[in-house]
Design an enzyme around this catalytic site. Structure first.
Site, short mmCIF file in Angstrom:
data_model
loop_
_atom_site.label_atom_id
_atom_site.label_comp_id
_atom_site.label_asym_id
_atom_site.label_seq_id
_atom_site.Cartn_x
_atom_site.Cartn_y
_atom_site.Cartn_z
N TYR A 3 -5.67 0.23 -7.66
CA TYR A 3 -7.23 -0.85 -7.67
C TYR A 3 -7.78 -0.09 -9.45
O TYR A 3 -8.45 -1.68 -9.78
CB TYR A 3 -8.23 -1.12 -6.65
CG TYR A 3 -7.67 -2.53 -5.64
CD1 TYR A 3 -6.61 -1.44 -4.94
CD2 TYR A 3 -8.93 -2.89 -5.06
CE1 TYR A 3 -6.45 -3.03 -4.20
CE2 TYR A 3 -8.63 -4.10 -4.10
CZ TYR A 3 -7.34 -3.92 -4.07
OH TYR A 3 -6.75 -4.76 -2.62
N ASP B 131 -5.27 -6.34 7.15
CA ASP B 131 -4.84 -7.43 7.66
C ASP B 131 -3.83 -8.05 8.48
O ASP B 131 -4.14 -8.75 9.57
CB ASP B 131 -4.48 -8.23 6.71
CG ASP B 131 -5.62 -8.75 5.72
OD1 ASP B 131 -7.26 -8.62 5.66
OD2 ASP B 131 -5.29 -10.00 5.34
N LYS C 157 3.65 6.72 1.09
CA LYS C 157 5.05 6.94 0.14
C LYS C 157 5.70 7.63 -0.60
O LYS C 157 5.82 7.60 -1.22
CB LYS C 157 4.86 5.01 0.05
CG LYS C 157 6.22 4.82 -0.53
CD LYS C 157 7.02 3.62 0.55
CE LYS C 157 8.52 3.68 -0.21
NZ LYS C 157 9.69 3.07 1.17
N ASP D 86 5.95 1.07 5.08
CA ASP D 86 7.08 0.04 5.73
C ASP D 86 7.03 0.78 6.82
O ASP D 86 7.11 -0.17 7.88
CB ASP D 86 8.14 0.02 4.86
CG ASP D 86 8.57 1.75 4.70
OD1 ASP D 86 8.11 2.82 4.78
OD2 ASP D 86 9.85 1.32 4.12
N ASP E 140 -5.57 -2.06 2.34
CA ASP E 140 -5.58 -3.69 2.58
C ASP E 140 -4.73 -4.13 3.05
O ASP E 140 -5.44 -5.46 4.14
CB ASP E 140 -5.93 -3.68 1.02
CG ASP E 140 -5.94 -5.18 0.72
OD1 ASP E 140 -7.50 -5.80 1.29
OD2 ASP E 140 -4.43 -5.95 0.00
C1 IPM Z 1 -10.02 -6.39 0.93
C2 IPM Z 1 -10.17 -8.08 0.62
C3 IPM Z 1 -10.50 -7.24 -1.45
C4 IPM Z 1 -9.56 -5.68 -1.82
C5 IPM Z 1 -10.07 -8.30 -1.72
C6 IPM Z 1 -11.31 -9.58 -1.90
C7 IPM Z 1 -10.94 -8.07 -3.81
O1 IPM Z 1 -8.80 -8.12 1.01
O2 IPM Z 1 -11.71 -6.44 1.29
O3 IPM Z 1 -9.43 -6.46 2.03
O4 IPM Z 1 -8.31 -6.19 -1.49
O5 IPM Z 1 -9.56 -5.47 -1.29
MG MG Z 2 -7.81 -6.93 2.33
#
Ligand code: IPM
Ligand code: MG
Length: 356
Positions: A137, A247, A187, A219, A243
């Site tokens: 990032y 999710d 990784k 993975d 990240d």
């Molecule tokens: C998160 C989000 C952010 C990230 C975005 C909105 C920049 O997906 O906090 O997980 O990628 O970190």
């Molecule tokens: Mg995210």
């Protein structure tokens, strides 16, 4: 001195869920000073930058930030500094919020909402610890350019050993306070940053003989998370892997609208400055309808009390009240089955308040 928090509602469902969280927060702590600031698309729409100076100054004067969400499809084509997400990018970097805690829990009564079989997710309780201020990032160079007449782009994944060491310590300490199992995800078969990551995590592990550490390639980790999520306790990983995996872990619960997060900085680890936000994003299709689930925002406020205001008692009261609301069958639209009654955002918050 009264504690003060900066409330940055942002875009999409951000303002609705943040208002719900503030209402719950104020019902346990009437002494907290709440000050609102513009951020993300809400700031861009007024001709300001994604993180206006005034908002940054407000954060600097506050003990913590309660954040809604940022990002709107209409800004998708713009360069990063002109997109709502840039606000988060800057806040994380400039306040050095390196430790991102994303607890993933399946509430009793919600097992059937998970895409996995109920017996696999029942009682699920894991914690993703994501490194938040390094890696791909933030590494430089980061740009689009034209070389020999061809368009190309570069992002740089870079880690320094001290950055890995400090996030490893946060994760080991948290594992120690839980079921004493830590999984480090990397990784290392391909990436140099991952080889360093694994080496440093192993070095830190020597100080935590009581915590059982294992390593997974990212993975494989993605696969194990759906195969046997209940085997995980704490997962520690670098920024982008975290990240993606958070999710994936979040949806195991059936609704990403229930997942809070804390992004903690270094200002004295006993009571660190932090940013607290739902992990679910702006959900533009739900915005303005009072239909979003405020659970993630409410639980983020609880994390704020625990980590930045040293108020574990009230954090726990809020968390128990949320659990009771689910146990009592209360649901917002995305979780209410067909024909079942769905509570609006403020009605769900009121139900939580009534159970505190
Ligand atoms: C998160 C989000 C952010 C990230 C975005 C909105 C920049 O997906 O906090 O997980 O990628 O970190
Ligand atoms: Mg995210």
């Amino acid at each position: 001195m009264k504690p003060s928090i900066a409330v940055l509602p942002g875009d999409g469902i951000g303002p609705e869920v943040t208002a719900a969280a503030v209402a719950v927060l104020q019902s346990v702590r009437s002494d907290i000073e709440i000050r609102e600031g513009l951020v993300g698309g809400a700031a861009l729409a007024r001709g300001l930058t994604p993180l206006p100076d005034e908002t940054r100054a407000l954060c600097e004067r506050s003990d913590a930030i309660l954040f809604g969400s940022v990002g709107l499809p209409e800004y998708d084509g713009r360069p990063l500094p002109e997109r709502p997400e840039y606000a988060l990018f800057l806040l994380r970097r400039d306040f050095e919020l390196f430790a991102n805690l994303r607890p993933v829990r399946v509430f009793a009564g919600l097992e059937a909402a998970s895409p996995l079989r109920p017996e696999i997710v029942r009682g699920l309780d894991l914690l993703v610890v994501r490194e938040l201020t390094g890696g791909i990032y933030y590494g430089r160079p980061k740009e689009q350019r034209r070389v020999d007449g061809v368009d190309e782009a570069v992002d740089t994944m870079r880690y320094r050993a001290p950055e890995i060491e400090r996030i490893a310590r946060v994760a080991f300490d948290l594992a120690r306070s839980r079921r004493k199992r830590l999984t480090s995800v990397d990784k290392q078969n391909i990436l140099e940053t991952s080889r360093l990551w694994r080496r440093v995590v192993n070095e830190v592990a020597r100080e935590y003989a009581d915590v059982r550490l294992d390593h997974l390639l990212v993975d494989n980790a993605a696969m194990q998370l759906v195969l046997r999520p209940g085997d995980f306790d704490v997962i520690v990983t670098e920024n982008m892997f975290g990240d993606i995996l958070s999710d994936e872990a979040a949806i195991l619960t059936g609704s990403i609208g229930t997942l809070p997060s804390a992004s903690l900085g270094v200002r004295g680890m006993a009571c660190p400055f932090g940013l607290y936000e739902p992990i679910g994003g702006t959900a533009p299709s739900l915005a303005g309808k009072n239909a979003a689930n405020p659970t993630a925002a409410i639980l983020s406020a609880a994390m704020l009390l625990r980590h930045s205001l040293d108020d574990d008692a009230n954090a726990t009261r809020i968390e128990r009240a949320v659990e009771r609301s689910y146990a009592d069958g209360l649901r917002t639209a995305e979780l209410a089955g067909p024909g079942a009654q769905a509570l609006t955002t403020p009605a769900f918050a009121a139900a939580v308040q009534a159970r505190i």
